[in-house]
Design a protein around this motif. Structure first.
Motif, PDB file in Angstrom:
ATOM      1  N   GLY A 118       0.845  -1.179   0.000  1.00  0.00           N
ATOM      2  CA  GLY A 118       0.000   0.000   0.000  1.00  0.00           C
ATOM      3  C   GLY A 118       0.884   1.233   0.000  1.00  0.00           C
ATOM      4  N   ALA A 119       0.632   2.151   0.906  1.00  0.00           N
ATOM      5  CA  ALA A 119       1.402   3.392   0.964  1.00  0.00           C
ATOM      6  C   ALA A 119       2.448   3.385   2.071  1.00  0.00           C
ATOM      7  CB  ALA A 119       0.452   4.570   1.168  1.00  0.00           C
ATOM      8  N   HIS A 190     -10.661   1.837   0.734  1.00  0.00           N
ATOM      9  CA  HIS A 190      -9.760   1.947  -0.423  1.00  0.00           C
ATOM     10  C   HIS A 190     -10.128   1.011  -1.572  1.00  0.00           C
ATOM     11  CE1 HIS A 190      -7.246   4.630   1.873  1.00  0.00           C
ATOM     12  NE2 HIS A 190      -7.127   3.746   2.841  1.00  0.00           N
ATOM     13  N   GLU A 200      -1.671  -4.137   4.686  1.00  0.00           N
ATOM     14  CA  GLU A 200      -1.369  -2.724   4.954  1.00  0.00           C
ATOM     15  C   GLU A 200      -1.318  -2.453   6.456  1.00  0.00           C
ATOM     16  OE1 GLU A 200      -3.070   0.478   2.892  1.00  0.00           O
ATOM     17  OE2 GLU A 200      -3.209  -0.540   0.957  1.00  0.00           O
ATOM     18  N   SER A 224      -6.013   7.330   9.062  1.00  0.00           N
ATOM     19  CA  SER A 224      -5.815   6.718   7.751  1.00  0.00           C
ATOM     20  C   SER A 224      -4.403   6.161   7.639  1.00  0.00           C
ATOM     21  CB  SER A 224      -6.047   7.752   6.636  1.00  0.00           C
ATOM     22  OG  SER A 224      -5.760   7.186   5.369  1.00  0.00           O
ATOM     23  N   ARG A 226      -3.005   5.832   4.747  1.00  0.00           N
ATOM     24  CA  ARG A 226      -2.448   6.424   3.540  1.00  0.00           C
ATOM     25  C   ARG A 226      -2.494   7.934   3.622  1.00  0.00           C
ATOM     26  NH1 ARG A 226      -5.016   2.885  -1.466  1.00  0.00           N
ATOM     27  NH2 ARG A 226      -4.555   0.801  -0.647  1.00  0.00           N
ATOM     28  N   GLU A 227      -1.498   8.550   2.960  1.00  0.00           N
ATOM     29  CA  GLU A 227      -1.501  10.003   2.882  1.00  0.00           C
ATOM     30  C   GLU A 227      -2.552  10.457   1.883  1.00  0.00           C
ATOM     31  OE1 GLU A 227       2.335  11.338   1.834  1.00  0.00           O
ATOM     32  OE2 GLU A 227       3.275  10.707   3.703  1.00  0.00           O
TER      33      GLU A 227
END
Length: 228
Positions: A118-119, A190, A200, A224, A226-227
């Motif tokens: 993921g991020a 997501h 993630e 979250s 993720r950014e």
């Protein structure tokens, strides 16, 4: 912090399961002379999981000591950093200390790929060559696939280690209701599979060196992974 001899640094690695095989495949499938996988909690903490030879192990350690190099940039920028010729003038300007030490080891080219799910970045796959040369398009595609496989190999190996944790080790997160709830929330938010969402969550816990249950509770509270 002393760099030590190449053999001493190499012996300090922690080869585990699929990660070892992944590094070996890199050397077999790509025109490189060595490979290593390092996990990082930040730019100032790292652990070498496995290195195929003493040179790449020393190369990894040099970057941690001098605070510069392709692996640090790959982790920080979350993009592959490909340097096919360390003798190029712009390389010495970008990483003066690293370049000098790497050339002294007989390293002529370095390719670094961030490991992330993921991020969330949590490590680096590092490859080196003793002679200058680029990765051809098909070789770069293979390297990117191997980097993705490395990310999952590392997480699988550490998950296996967690499941067989000894007495006294932190086992929170296994079987807690918050984890599956947070997994479902990440998957829905997501549009990804439950398996990818759990990956993630684990990656975030690993990168931050925190219990999985704490990350799950933050997600349930609205945080979250993720950014935006």
């Amino acid at each position: 912090m002393q760099l030590g001899t190449p053999d001493e640094v190499w012996a300090g690695g922690m080869p585990i399961g699929r990660t070892v095989e992944l590094c070996r495949r890199c050397v077999t499938l790509l025109p490189v002379d060595g490979a290593a996988v390092t996990v990082r909690g930040s730019l100032v903490t790292k652990e070498l999981l496995h290195a195929t030879d003493p040179v790449v192990a020393r190369l990894d350690d040099i970057q941690f000591v001098v605070g510069e190099g392709p692996c640090r940039d790959a982790y920080r920028l979350r993009i592959p950093v490909l340097q096919p010729d360390l003798t190029a003038p712009d390389v010495a300007r970008r990483w003066p200390l690293f370049t000098r030490e790497a050339l002294g080891l007989g390293v002529a080219a370095v390719f670094a790929f961030p490991l992330q799910i993921g991020a969330v970045p949590f490590g680096v796959l590092e490859l080196y060559r003793a002679t200058p040369g680029v990765l051809a398009p098909e070789e770069l595609a293979t390297a990117l696939l191997l980097a993705d496989a490395a990310a999952h190999s590392v997480m699988d190996d550490f998950t296996r280690s967690e499941l067989f944790a000894g007495p006294g080790e932190d086992e929170r997160g296994i079987g807690e209701i918050e984890v599956p709830r947070a997994t479902g929330m990440v998957a829905a938010r997501h549009g990804i599979s439950v398996h990818a969402a759990l990956a993630e969550l684990r990656a975030a816990a690993f990168a931050q060196d925190r219990p999985l249950i704490d990350i799950a509770r933050e997600v349930l509270a609205g945080a979250s992974l993720r950014e935006d």
